[in-house]
Design a protein around this motif. Structure first.
Motif, short mmCIF file in Angstrom:
data_model
loop_
_atom_site.label_atom_id
_atom_site.label_comp_id
_atom_site.label_asym_id
_atom_site.label_seq_id
_atom_site.Cartn_x
_atom_site.Cartn_y
_atom_site.Cartn_z
N TYR A 175 33.88 40.88 39.34
CA TYR A 175 32.87 39.95 40.48
C TYR A 175 31.66 39.51 39.39
O TYR A 175 31.50 40.14 38.53
CB TYR A 175 32.44 41.23 41.36
CG TYR A 175 33.37 41.67 42.32
CD1 TYR A 175 33.66 40.91 43.57
CD2 TYR A 175 34.09 42.86 42.02
CE1 TYR A 175 34.56 41.27 44.28
CE2 TYR A 175 34.86 43.29 43.17
CZ TYR A 175 35.18 42.43 44.27
OH TYR A 175 36.04 42.91 45.16
N HIS A 176 31.11 38.36 39.85
CA HIS A 176 30.31 37.80 39.33
C HIS A 176 28.70 37.70 40.11
O HIS A 176 27.54 37.33 39.44
CB HIS A 176 30.47 36.42 38.93
CG HIS A 176 31.67 36.23 38.10
ND1 HIS A 176 31.50 36.59 36.63
CD2 HIS A 176 32.87 36.00 38.04
CE1 HIS A 176 32.79 36.44 35.83
NE2 HIS A 176 33.63 36.12 36.83
N THR A 180 23.23 37.48 40.15
CA THR A 180 24.29 37.29 39.29
C THR A 180 24.27 38.08 38.07
O THR A 180 23.02 38.33 37.49
CB THR A 180 24.53 35.76 38.92
OG1 THR A 180 23.12 35.20 38.45
CG2 THR A 180 24.57 34.87 40.32
N ASP A 207 32.83 37.91 46.42
CA ASP A 207 33.17 36.66 45.68
C ASP A 207 33.33 35.70 46.61
O ASP A 207 33.14 35.98 48.01
CB ASP A 207 34.41 36.90 44.85
CG ASP A 207 35.71 37.55 45.63
OD1 ASP A 207 35.77 37.23 46.78
OD2 ASP A 207 36.54 37.94 45.10
#
Length: 919
Positions: free
Chosen positions: A2-3, A377, A780
């Motif tokens: 995941y970002h 992020t 996401d």
């Protein structure tokens, strides 16, 4: 991977424009406030603060029984001119008068004071307005986004919003239903000291082991600030609230259980009917020698307002909790479950998908006034430090374990500095003794120990690589028995406990002959604290720690197996690792941040130890603990602590023994921990003597400043937990913060580089008991949710606030992220029994670094400026050490906090006991 992570936090939407709500506001009024204050002062002769009315019970009663009341204002008990009640519509006098009268009568009844009864009678008369002038409701347009921006750029809400806005949000959400998986949940509002809660009602049911277990979804709503953020925030966290259906304790063991009462309003008409649950506390009253409603509970007053219905009595509720949770007529009550009252088959926690669904429901319900804060992020790919490689293909089995053992041996050899290590193990179960003897050589890579022959008892020895360890195992005998506490209640508890401590110290002195040339650790197997609950203060753990410290020995404890314990090997392992930590045999991780971090950087952590009269030895004390960690060049680092009395750094184990020495306690009231939010402004608390708190703050700040000047010789990263340290350093409160500035006392803040050219200052903060840091989950673009570890931030290049998230525990890794507990599916009937755990977010604020402005102000324009994200990453990586799970705080702060376990002042003693042969 995941970002992006999403936090369950909302802020006033600037696109919505002004946010004003028309409300009715009521002030207590000068006449009624004066009358009640006079009566209270006469009834409470000798009270420390007779000018403060005990309105907590009245507030709870009004919120539950007066239709339309949204929230109660703060400090109305001190000043009748302050707003007291906020409501959607005016509460009629015929409703308000009986409630105030019932409360007044109950407040004075114990004093056999007839004035309370007289006031009640007057307020219940045909014309209450003529009896005592009841206050009048006023129309007021309330700005629910009212904000003041501090000099450092932090948006702070108006003080009344800390209590008013959570209640407003709770009622707005309670008016809607939550639908998921074919299940519909209805929520009720519960007021709390720090905000408001939503509790799904009636509770869900889960059948297991031939019994029905009850649980609810729970949302906690609080208002908070974030350093340098332009808008304040509303945090909404989710959890499972479990209800007790059987209590495996005796009445005298019940210290205080929360009870939520569901009762209809006794008056016709009015808004918000059926939206409230009334919070009460049920516990054993040692003065009356029976179960009773405690802590300003409104429950005993409700039957006087409603003589028709049957309300639960404390004894009946304790004996038959399941009967009352299902209701008697239209009255129900639930005892909130706590592990101390027995087992529960419903597991705590929710998994990410269910939390995300609730979060989406909240977001929809708060539009358009509140909007979600932006997602965070990743700011780096260097999520972990240079950890040892895992065992795997091409590396051979056990490579990682062997390298970890090598690292531990090096740290242990450095900490011992050639001295032998004497370890005494006092065991109660042979299984624990065997597990401890087996795990020690595994951790340091030694072969099984050789038994010392001849020996009086069970003694084992290990030698090698400059390390000599002797372990002597003996039965604990009476050392681990409960403390014999005197029953003479005329004498203070602290004094009676001190006598028992002294008795255990004499017993210990007869069992051990200290060796001045050796480092010493004692491991004692004792029962879990719940087994000593029958007699207050009888748990021997703290007495043994004091006793061993007087003999110059560090101490570590391991609990008895509970009969179903299959994790004995695991617990023995952590017992030894904690013993190594106390010896200072611990190495900070080698970071992977980059060239922006000086190679000779040292870490210093500050932690405030603060015990009230409810503390482990029943003596109040404040003590500032400072720990310094100097990483080694390719080898073990040096762990030291600050000896304030002699103004010098000493080895970490010596610091622990010094902290254990009795100190003169400070006289203080039992106040809560002030915070950035409701807790900082909350409630009516007993106040310390005038000027005492300011003196304490000034003395602590003086110590911190003196310490900072001692660190000017090399680059330093100063780490502080804002939630802990702002109690004695108010300059760390969010509204006082300014980038690259440090403020002390009433003096203007100064640039932080005045305390050292290479000084950086980082503050961390977790959710703590006040939900100060929001919950989170990773997501996401495909709609998947889950967990993620790393350092997170906004898109702003100059941002100073970051989030640190660690990996999930291995026990959760096996659970599906979409596990639903509030609405179990046919495939997941056992879902409510699962334990869900979500890694908390650690907020990291880079308060002071060498920014372009800081360098310019210091006359160093040509130097390369710091990147705040790198210092946040370094702080995050300090949470990883050895093969521990990621720590809740950076390693230096972890060491400073745990050092506080040795701050144990004893009543009536000053530097008591034999001299210490501290290492």
């Amino acid at each position: 991977m995941y970002h992006t992570i999403r936090v369950a936090a909302y802020e006033p939407d600037p696109l919505h424009g002004p946010w004003r709500e028309e409300m009715r506001v009521l002030r207590l009024g000068e006449e009624l406030h004066t009358e009640l204050t006079r009566m209270y002062a006469e009834a409470e002769m000798g009270s420390v603060r007779p000018d403060r009315l005990p309105v907590r019970r009245l507030n709870s009663l009004l919120q539950a029984m007066a239709p339309g009341v949204i929230a109660t204002g703060r400090n109305a008990g001190t000043d009748g001119r302050l707003p007291w009640l906020y409501a959607r519509e005016a509460v009629p006098p015929e409703v308000l008068a009986p409630v105030i009268g019932t409360w007044a009568s109950g407040m004075y009844r114990e004093e056999d004071d007839t004035e309370g009864a007289d006031l009640e009678e007057r307020l219940r008369s045909d014309d209450p307005a003529e009896a005592v002038q009841l206050p009048h409701w006023e129309a007021e347009s309330v700005d629910l986004a009212e904000t003041v921006t501090s000099a450092g750029g932090t948006a702070e809400p108006a003080a009344r919003l800390y209590s008013l806005l959570p209640e407003w949000v709770a009622f707005r959400l309670a008016a809607r239903t939550f639908r998921t998986g074919g299940t519909t949940l209805h929520f009720r509002v519960e007021s709390s000291g720090n905000g408001a809660r939503l509790v799904s009602w009636p509770p869900q049911r889960y059948g297991r082991r031939g019994q029905t277990w009850y649980y609810s979804g729970c949302l906690n709503i609080t208002v908070h600030t974030v350093p340098f953020a332009p808008r304040f925030r509303v945090h909404v966290s989710t959890q499972v609230r479990r209800w007790a259906t059987q209590l495996d304790v005796r009445p005298h063991q019940l210290g205080g259980a929360t009870v939520l009462l569901d009762a209809p309003l006794p008056w016709p008409g009015g808004p918000d009917r059926g939206h409230r649950l009334m919070a009460n506390t049920l516990g054993y009253d040692r003065r009356l020698k029976e179960l009773a409603w405690r802590h300003h509970s409104p429950a005993p007053l409700v039957p006087e307002l409603d003589i028709v219905r049957n309300y639960p009595q404390p004894e009946a509720l304790f004996s038959h909790p399941e009967r009352w949770i299902n209701g008697s007529g239209d009255v129900a009550a639930g005892i909130v479950y706590h592990p101390s009252i027995g087992p529960h088959e419903v597991g705590p926690g929710l998994m990410p998908q269910e939390r995300a669904d609730l979060d989406a429901w909240v977001e929809e319900g708060l539009r358009p006034m509140l909007t979600r804060v932006p997602d965070l992020t990743r700011v780096t790919r260097s999520n972990t430090p240079s950890l040892l490689p895992r065992s795997g293909v091409g590396r051979g089995p056990g490579v990682r374990d062997a390298q970890l053992a090598l690292q531990r041996r090096a740290a242990l050899a450095r900490a011992l500095a050639g001295r032998p290590l004497e370890i005494d193990v006092f065991w109660q179960s042979p299984e624990t003794r065997a597990a401890l003897l087996a795990e020690l050589p595994k951790l340091i890579g030694f072969p099984p120990g050789e038994r010392v022959v001849p020996a009086d008892d069970d003694t084992w020895r290990w030698r090698g690589e400059g390390i000599e360890i002797r372990v002597r195992a003996r039965p604990a005998g009476p050392l681990a028995d409960a403390l014999p506490i005197s029953r003479e209640r005329r004498r203070p508890r602290a004094v009676r406990l001190a006598e028992a401590v002294e008795g255990r110290c004499r017993l210990v002195a007869d069992r051990v002959v200290p060796r001045p040339d050796a480092a010493g650790v004692v491991i004692t197997e004792i029962a879990d604290k719940e087994r000593f609950a029958a007699v207050l203060d009888s748990d021997p753990k703290h007495a043994l720690r004091i006793a061993w410290a007087r003999q110059g020995r560090l101490s570590q404890f391991v609990n008895l197996p509970d009969g179903t314990d299959n994790g004995l090997e695991h617990r023995a392992r952590w017992t030894w690792l904690d013993a190594f930590r106390q010896l200072g045999a611990i190495s900070p991780p080698a970071h992977r941040v980059g060239a922006g971090v000086p190679g000779d950087l040292q870490y210093v952590a500050l932690w405030l130890v603060r015990h009230t009269r409810k503390g482990p030895t029943r003596r109040p004390v404040r003590r500032l603990v400072a720990v310094r960690v100097r990483p080694g060049n390719g080898g073990p680092g040096v762990i030291e602590g600050w000896n304030a009395e002699r103004a010098e750094w000493v080895p970490y184990p010596k610091l622990l023994l010094l902290l254990s020495q009795a100190v003169e306690p400070v006289a203080e009231a039992d106040t809560g921990a002030p915070g950035d939010g409701a807790a900082a402004r909350g409630g009516l608390r007993p106040a310390a003597r005038p000027g005492v708190e300011q003196h304490r703050q000034g003395e602590t700040e003086r110590q911190i400043r003196a310490l900072l000047f001692q660190l000017r010789d090399r680059p330093t990263l100063l780490l502080a937990d804002a939630g802990n340290l702002r109690q004695c350093w108010p300059g760390l409160r969010n509204g006082e913060l300014d980038r690259d500035m440090l403020g002390f006392g009433t003096e203007p803040a100064q640039r932080h580089t005045l305390y050292g050219d290479g000084l950086r200052v980082v503050l961390v903060r977790d959710a703590n008991a006040r939900e100060e840091v929001a919950e989170w989950y990773a997501h996401d673009a495909k709609g998947r949710v889950g967990f993620a570890e790393g350092v997170w931030g906004t898109a702003e290049t100059e941002s100073r606030v970051f989030a640190s998230t660690a990996s999930k525990p291995h026990t959760v890794a096996k659970l599906p992220k979409g596990l639903m507990k509030l609405a179990p599916t046919a495939q997941g009937r056992t879902a409510p029994g699962k334990t869900a755990w979500n890694p908390g977010q650690l907020e990291i604020t880079v308060l002071g670094c060498l920014s372009e402005k800081a360098l310019a102000d210091s006359g160093r324009e040509g130097d390369l400026p710091d990147r705040p994200a790198e210092w946040a990453t370094l702080t995050h990586q300090l949470r990883y050490h050895d093969d521990y799970p990621p720590l809740a705080r950076p390693l230096p702060l972890h060491l400073a906090r745990l050092a506080g376990e040795y701050v144990l002042p004893v009543a009536g003693t000053k530097e008591k006991g034999s001299t210490s042969s501290a290492p």
